[in-house]
Structures are given as C-alpha cells and as structure tokens.
Motif scaffolding. Structure first.
Motif, mmCIF file in Angstrom:
data_model
loop_
_atom_site.group_PDB
_atom_site.id
_atom_site.type_symbol
_atom_site.label_atom_id
_atom_site.label_comp_id
_atom_site.label_asym_id
_atom_site.label_seq_id
_atom_site.Cartn_x
_atom_site.Cartn_y
_atom_site.Cartn_z
ATOM 1 N N ALA A 282 0.826 -1.212 0.000
ATOM 2 C CA ALA A 282 0.000 0.000 0.000
ATOM 3 C C ALA A 282 0.860 1.262 0.000
ATOM 4 N N LEU A 283 1.902 1.277 0.836
ATOM 5 C CA LEU A 283 2.785 2.441 0.895
ATOM 6 C C LEU A 283 3.543 2.631 -0.422
ATOM 7 N N ALA A 284 3.961 1.535 -1.026
ATOM 8 C CA ALA A 284 4.697 1.623 -2.292
ATOM 9 C C ALA A 284 3.820 2.209 -3.393
ATOM 10 N N VAL A 285 2.587 1.758 -3.484
ATOM 11 C CA VAL A 285 1.674 2.267 -4.513
ATOM 12 C C VAL A 285 1.387 3.750 -4.284
ATOM 13 N N GLY A 286 1.124 4.133 -3.036
ATOM 14 C CA GLY A 286 0.855 5.531 -2.745
ATOM 15 C C GLY A 286 2.022 6.436 -3.086
ATOM 16 N N ALA A 287 3.232 6.020 -2.717
ATOM 17 C CA ALA A 287 4.418 6.828 -3.003
ATOM 18 C C ALA A 287 4.656 6.936 -4.504
ATOM 19 N N LEU A 288 4.394 5.860 -5.231
ATOM 20 C CA LEU A 288 4.595 5.871 -6.680
ATOM 21 C C LEU A 288 3.628 6.842 -7.356
ATOM 22 N N VAL A 289 2.380 6.888 -6.900
ATOM 23 C CA VAL A 289 1.399 7.823 -7.459
ATOM 24 C C VAL A 289 1.839 9.266 -7.216
ATOM 25 N N VAL A 290 2.293 9.560 -6.002
ATOM 26 C CA VAL A 290 2.756 10.915 -5.678
ATOM 27 C C VAL A 290 3.947 11.300 -6.557
ATOM 28 N N ALA A 291 4.885 10.373 -6.737
ATOM 29 C CA ALA A 291 6.061 10.653 -7.564
ATOM 30 C C ALA A 291 5.664 10.931 -9.006
ATOM 31 N N ALA A 292 4.731 10.153 -9.538
ATOM 32 C CA ALA A 292 4.299 10.353 -10.921
ATOM 33 C C ALA A 292 3.609 11.704 -11.102
ATOM 34 N N LEU A 293 2.827 12.133 -10.117
ATOM 35 C CA LEU A 293 2.137 13.417 -10.212
ATOM 36 C C LEU A 293 3.109 14.590 -10.082
ATOM 37 N N ALA A 294 4.148 14.421 -9.270
ATOM 38 C CA ALA A 294 5.093 15.519 -9.034
ATOM 39 C C ALA A 294 6.136 15.650 -10.137
ATOM 40 N N ALA A 295 6.416 14.576 -10.864
ATOM 41 C CA ALA A 295 7.516 14.574 -11.833
ATOM 42 C C ALA A 295 7.417 15.681 -12.880
ATOM 43 N N PRO A 296 6.269 15.895 -13.537
ATOM 44 C CA PRO A 296 6.221 16.956 -14.563
ATOM 45 C C PRO A 296 6.559 18.332 -14.008
ATOM 46 N N PHE A 297 6.083 18.635 -12.808
ATOM 47 C CA PHE A 297 6.382 19.944 -12.223
ATOM 48 C C PHE A 297 7.875 20.091 -11.963
ATOM 49 N N VAL A 298 8.489 19.062 -11.382
ATOM 50 C CA VAL A 298 9.903 19.157 -11.010
ATOM 51 C C VAL A 298 10.787 19.290 -12.240
ATOM 52 N N PHE A 299 10.563 18.449 -13.244
ATOM 53 C CA PHE A 299 11.462 18.422 -14.397
ATOM 54 C C PHE A 299 11.125 19.504 -15.423
ATOM 55 N N ASP A 300 9.848 19.729 -15.686
ATOM 56 C CA ASP A 300 9.483 20.678 -16.739
ATOM 57 C C ASP A 300 9.578 22.125 -16.265
ATOM 58 N N ARG A 301 9.098 22.398 -15.046
ATOM 59 C CA ARG A 301 9.003 23.792 -14.601
ATOM 60 C C ARG A 301 10.180 24.223 -13.737
ATOM 61 N N GLY B 276 14.124 13.905 -18.423
ATOM 62 C CA GLY B 276 14.210 13.025 -17.260
ATOM 63 C C GLY B 276 12.878 12.687 -16.627
ATOM 64 N N THR B 277 11.766 13.288 -17.092
ATOM 65 C CA THR B 277 10.469 13.067 -16.445
ATOM 66 C C THR B 277 10.073 11.599 -16.448
ATOM 67 N N ALA B 278 9.991 11.000 -17.617
ATOM 68 C CA ALA B 278 9.568 9.594 -17.711
ATOM 69 C C ALA B 278 10.578 8.645 -17.061
ATOM 70 N N PRO B 279 11.902 8.808 -17.296
ATOM 71 C CA PRO B 279 12.851 7.921 -16.608
ATOM 72 C C PRO B 279 12.740 7.986 -15.089
ATOM 73 N N PHE B 280 12.480 9.188 -14.535
ATOM 74 C CA PHE B 280 12.342 9.280 -13.083
ATOM 75 C C PHE B 280 11.161 8.456 -12.585
ATOM 76 N N VAL B 281 10.030 8.510 -13.274
ATOM 77 C CA VAL B 281 8.859 7.738 -12.847
ATOM 78 C C VAL B 281 9.174 6.247 -12.878
ATOM 79 N N VAL B 282 9.884 5.797 -13.909
ATOM 80 C CA VAL B 282 10.251 4.383 -14.000
ATOM 81 C C VAL B 282 11.226 4.012 -12.889
ATOM 82 N N LEU B 283 12.174 4.894 -12.593
ATOM 83 C CA LEU B 283 13.098 4.627 -11.489
ATOM 84 C C LEU B 283 12.375 4.622 -10.149
ATOM 85 N N ALA B 284 11.339 5.457 -10.005
ATOM 86 C CA ALA B 284 10.523 5.415 -8.791
ATOM 87 C C ALA B 284 9.844 4.058 -8.658
ATOM 88 N N LEU B 285 9.417 3.493 -9.785
ATOM 89 C CA LEU B 285 8.845 2.146 -9.761
ATOM 90 C C LEU B 285 9.868 1.125 -9.281
#
Length: 423
Positions: free
Chosen positions: A308-327, A336-345
């Motif tokens: 449960a914790l892993a799934v929740g953290a992964l969702v948060v990381a995926a939502l935050a990635a575009p803001f961090v990398f793009d903006r 790096g946006t998509a690679p970061f989400v995969v590495l979070a997985l």
C-alpha cells in the motif's frame, strides 16, 4: 493473551519508531529534493554529469572497504554474537586502513591524468570523499535499534547541504562545486556520526593491547563471513551505479547529468522507504532465533502495508515529476520526467522486496542472495547495453526495474525452498 499483548506492544513500538524515522527522512528528502534540483539548475546538465562520474567512481572504489561488512555486522550485533562497540572499532579500523592509501592513489591518478582546471579539481575531491565514506557507521544505529538518531543525523546533513546550495550557488556554477559542498558537510557530519555511534553503545574503553587484539580478531571474523556480501556489493554497483558511466560514454556528459538527477530524486523516495525497512532486519534476525515460522509470520504481517505504501508513493512521484522536471529544472532536464517515474517504480519494487532480502539474510542464506544479485546484475548489464543506445535514459531506467524484479523474485523463491531441519 500475554503473547498477544506482547505482539501488540512490539508492533506499536515499531510503528512509533518508524514514524519518528519517517518524519526525519521525509524532512531530509524534502531538503534534498529542493537542494539537489536547485544545484542541478545552477550547474547545468554537463557539470552535473561530471560530478556524477566522480561520485560513481568513488562508490566503485569504496567497494574495496565497504563491501559486505554492513550486513554481517548488523547480524553479529543483533544476534548477540559480538558487542556493538567492538564491531564498530573493528570496522572503522579496517576501513580507514584501506581508504586512506586508496584516497592518496586516487588523487595521484587525478593529477597525472587530468588537465589543470576545474575538472581536475572535481576529480581530486574524490579522495576526501572516499575517506568520508569510510567512516560512516549506520549499521551501529541499525543493529542497536537507534535508527531515529541516524535519521536525525541524515536530516541534519541534508539541511546543511541544501543550505550551502541556497547560500552559495548561482546559475553558471563551475564543475565540482557540488562536490566541494559534499566534502565540507561530509567532514563535519562524519565526525558527529562517529561520535554518536560510539556514545550510544556505552562501551568502557579496554586496555590498549586488549583493544587491538579484540579489534583484529573481530575484523577477521567479520571479513570471513562477509566475502559473499563483498561480491554482492560489486554486483550491486553493476546495476545501480554503472548505468551512469554507460550513459556518459554512449550519450555524453549532459545525458549522464540528467540520469544522475533522476537517480538522486528516486533515492530520496528510497530514503523515505528506508524509514521502515531499516528497522526490520534486527527484528527478523531475532524472529529467526525463535523459529523460521515466526520469521515468515512477521514477513506476511508487513507485506500488505508495504504494498500500500509503495503504490501511494509511486502515485505521488508520478504526479510531481512533470512539475519538477518541466518547470523547476528547465528544458535541459525535461527528458528526465519519464525515466524518473520508471526509477521510482524500481524503488517501490525494492521497498516491497526488501522483506524477502532481509529474510534471506536472517536465515543466513547468503548463497541465495549472492546468486539472486548476480542474476540481477547480469540482467541490468545486458539490458543497459541493449537499451541505452536506442532508448537512452528510459532504457537505463527500465533495466533497473528488471534487475530489481529479478533479485526480489529469486530471493522469495529461495526463502520458500528453505526448510528447517529438525534436530
């Protein structure tokens, strides 16, 4: 009823400790997230890539003194086979005996092979970083169940690093600027952490002759037990750090810099996960002393929460990635946006799978862990060589997921095949 109360008290104690560690680690993670991304923006992808190669080289060289001793030391202390103070002295003495000559050789190599300038200075800083790595003793805090204190030290280190970036960094910083910060903060925190490690074990100082005899004997025993873990450390380097060097060679310093930022942000997620996993190994070692069935029951009790914790953290990381990398980081880090989400997985896979890895270690199935890690390293190396040329950073990220999945699966299978033989 008594046993039930005991289990409940133990569970609530674990929850309270995990919460304290999580708060410290979340603080450190937030500070590192802001600090590292701001530093990357000031340095630029190329200079981040140069620093990344130095840090990966330090990690590789540190295998000469780091490999294997962490897990065997935790196991020896948690099981009561060795005293925490003696183990700490033995490990520290051995590491320094190897690290200091190694650091001097590193600096001589940098002077001989690098042209004068900021890049040579960056590589020279690898020498002190090696010594700083040698004096880290997190296993003492883990084995004696004082992880909140270690997490507090980690948060303090993150605060100092982020503060230094905020005070001194501006756009256009030269290569190696981040390494200067790591050396300065690392020196201070190394002294503090070593002091805290020994203060916490309340060890009376033995006579000098006896101290060195005990230290040498314990070091020999630990090294004799840790050779498989030494190989493990080398194999872990293949699938965690080597991709940065492969990307640098195949795609250039800028791509290596982007991958390094992805790995740094993913490691922040792993730091939060470690709030829980860092507490479990001593408990699983003691559960194994009560019986293999007790160990399995504890693993099952933790599994759902981990998922449960892993799934929740992964969702948060995926939502935050575009803001961090793009903006925040800007166009040069956008890929790096998509690679970061995969590495979070991949970090989520590690978090859940650590229950299996700790179980294998608690059962002393070191050969199983070595074989599983070897398969994971080979998977990583093969996929990185196959995928990086055509898919760049995304290929390296998926290779990481595949390697971690192989290791976790083989550890679960290896533990399931284990059976206690009645006396």
């Amino acid at each position: 009823m008594t046993a039930a109360r005991g289990d409940g008290q133990q569970g609530s104690g674990l929850a309270r400790t995990a919460l304290r560690v999580a708060l410290f680690n979340a603080t450190a993670n937030a500070l590192l997230l802001v600090g590292n991304t701001y530093a990357a923006r000031c340095l630029g992808a190329v200079n981040v890539g140069i620093g990344a190669q130095v840090q990966v080289g330090v990690q590789q060289a540190a295998l000469a003194f780091n490999g294997g001793l962490e897990m065997t030391s935790v196991r020896a202390i948690a099981s009561g086979q060795e005293s925490a103070a003696t183990v700490a002295r033995a490990v520290l003495a051995f590491r320094l005996a190897v690290a200091v000559p190694l650091a001097l050789a590193w600096m001589a190599w940098a002077l001989a092979t690098q042209e004068p300038g900021v890049v040579r200075t960056a590589w020279l800083l690898g020498g002190p970083l090696l010594v700083i790595a040698a004096v880290q003793l997190p296993f003492v805090f883990q084995a004696t169940e004082r992880m909140p204190r270690w997490s507090a030290l980690t948060a303090m280190s993150a605060l100092l690093v982020a503060g230094a970036y905020a005070l001194f960094f501006r756009p256009g910083m030269p290569a190696g600027s981040d390494l200067w910060v790591l050396v300065a903060v690392g020196t201070v925190m190394a002294a503090v952490s070593v002091t805290q490690a020994f203060a916490g074990v309340h060890a009376a100082a033995p006579a000098p002759g006896m101290r060195w005899r005990d230290t040498g004997a314990v070091a020999v025993r630990l090294i004799a037990q840790s050779w498989r873990y030494w190989l493990l450390a080398l194999l872990i380097f293949v699938y965690t750090a080597l991709p940065v060097l492969l990307v640098a060679r195949m795609q250039g310093d800028a791509a290596a810099g982007v991958l390094r930022v992805c790995l740094q942000l993913a490691s922040g997620l792993e730091l939060v996960f470690a709030s829980i996993n860092g507490l479990l190994l001593p408990r699983l070692v003691r559960a194994r002393e009560e019986g293999e069935h007790v160990l399995r029951a504890q693993q099952r009790s933790y599994l759902r929460t981990h998922i449960a914790l892993a799934v929740g953290a992964l969702v948060v990381a995926a939502l935050a990635a575009p803001f961090v990398f793009d903006r925040f980081l800007g166009p040069q880090f956008q890929e790096g946006t998509a690679p970061f989400v995969v590495l979070a997985l991949s970090r989520a896979v590690v978090f859940v799978g650590q229950l299996a890895v700790w179980g294998v270690i608690a059962l002393r199935l070191d050969g199983v862990l070595l074989a599983a890690t070897a398969c994971g390293a080979l998977t990583s190396l093969a996929l990185n060589l196959a995928l990086i040329p055509g898919h760049s950073l995304l290929g390296a990220a998926w290779a990481s997921v595949a390697a971690e999945a192989v290791i976790v699966s083989l550890c679960w299978l290896g533990q399931r095949r284990y059976r206690v033989v009645p006396a």
